[in-house]
Design a protein around this motif. Sequence first.
Motif, short mmCIF file in Angstrom:
data_model
loop_
_atom_site.label_atom_id
_atom_site.label_comp_id
_atom_site.label_asym_id
_atom_site.label_seq_id
_atom_site.Cartn_x
_atom_site.Cartn_y
_atom_site.Cartn_z
N ASN A 7 0.80 -1.24 0.00
CA ASN A 7 0.00 0.00 0.00
C ASN A 7 0.83 1.28 0.00
O ASN A 7 0.39 2.29 -0.54
N TYR A 8 1.99 1.23 0.63
CA TYR A 8 2.76 2.47 0.81
C TYR A 8 4.14 2.44 0.16
O TYR A 8 4.87 3.40 0.25
N GLY A 9 4.49 1.34 -0.48
CA GLY A 9 5.77 1.27 -1.17
C GLY A 9 6.96 1.39 -0.24
O GLY A 9 8.02 1.86 -0.64
N VAL A 10 6.79 0.98 1.00
CA VAL A 10 7.86 1.07 2.00
C VAL A 10 8.54 -0.30 2.06
O VAL A 10 7.90 -1.32 2.30
N ARG A 11 9.83 -0.32 1.82
CA ARG A 11 10.60 -1.56 1.85
C ARG A 11 10.89 -1.94 3.31
O ARG A 11 11.42 -1.15 4.08
N ILE A 12 10.55 -3.15 3.69
CA ILE A 12 10.81 -3.65 5.04
C ILE A 12 11.83 -4.78 4.91
O ILE A 12 11.53 -5.84 4.38
N ASP A 13 13.04 -4.54 5.37
CA ASP A 13 14.09 -5.56 5.29
C ASP A 13 13.97 -6.58 6.41
O ASP A 13 14.09 -7.77 6.18
N ASN A 14 13.77 -6.10 7.61
CA ASN A 14 13.70 -6.97 8.77
C ASN A 14 12.51 -6.58 9.62
O ASN A 14 12.05 -5.44 9.59
N TYR A 15 12.03 -7.54 10.38
CA TYR A 15 10.89 -7.25 11.24
C TYR A 15 11.01 -8.07 12.53
O TYR A 15 11.72 -9.07 12.60
N ALA A 16 10.30 -7.61 13.52
CA ALA A 16 10.10 -8.35 14.76
C ALA A 16 8.67 -8.06 15.18
O ALA A 16 8.20 -6.92 15.08
N SER A 17 7.96 -9.09 15.62
CA SER A 17 6.58 -8.89 16.05
C SER A 17 6.26 -9.81 17.22
O SER A 17 6.92 -10.83 17.43
N VAL A 18 5.24 -9.40 17.97
CA VAL A 18 4.75 -10.21 19.08
C VAL A 18 3.23 -10.19 19.03
O VAL A 18 2.63 -9.24 18.55
N ASP A 19 2.62 -11.25 19.54
CA ASP A 19 1.17 -11.27 19.64
C ASP A 19 0.77 -10.80 21.04
O ASP A 19 1.63 -10.47 21.87
N PHE A 20 -0.53 -10.75 21.31
CA PHE A 20 -1.00 -10.23 22.59
C PHE A 20 -0.47 -11.03 23.78
O PHE A 20 -0.06 -10.47 24.79
N THR A 21 -0.47 -12.34 23.66
CA THR A 21 -0.01 -13.19 24.77
C THR A 21 1.48 -12.94 25.04
O THR A 21 1.89 -12.81 26.20
#
Length: 175
Positions: A7-21
Amino acid sequence: KQTLESNYGVRIDNYASVDFTAMQSIIDICGGVDVTIKDYELVVMRAYGITSPGTYTLNGAAALAYSRIRYYGNSDFERTSRQRTVLQALLAKARDMSASELTTLLGQLLPYVSHNLSSGQILKLIGTLPNVLSYRVQELRVPFPDQWYSVNEILVPKDMNSTINQIRSTIYAGQ
């Protein structure tokens, strides 16, 4: 990642995410987060023993409930602001830790985090943490204030090209 890139043409090389728990566990491992509760947030926070406005150290469950308050205050905008408040409170705790404390903490937290980093990249990042934690955090909320309209409760930027340019100029500043 896919939404930002598509949607925004933003390149994401790396990520980290967590869920609610995982977020609840992370906050508990860190000893809670200090958050200022407003009077209209008490409707939800009373379930966690908070009966008056003020600053409290919230455990993981209470911090998650606080960050998910949607129907009080400025609706979804304030909900996402609360989420950023909790993240900033975690960052403030990390900034007060020594390098060895951070390394120990990360060892406890990493099992709760989904990411696409190699072990080598993680080790390299751990070595830079004391410096990185001194950086100023810049927040963005998309859509930007007063630059959106709603279609069936979906917020749509009024000017997608302007929105894309603002996001890119913030993320890629100095590159």
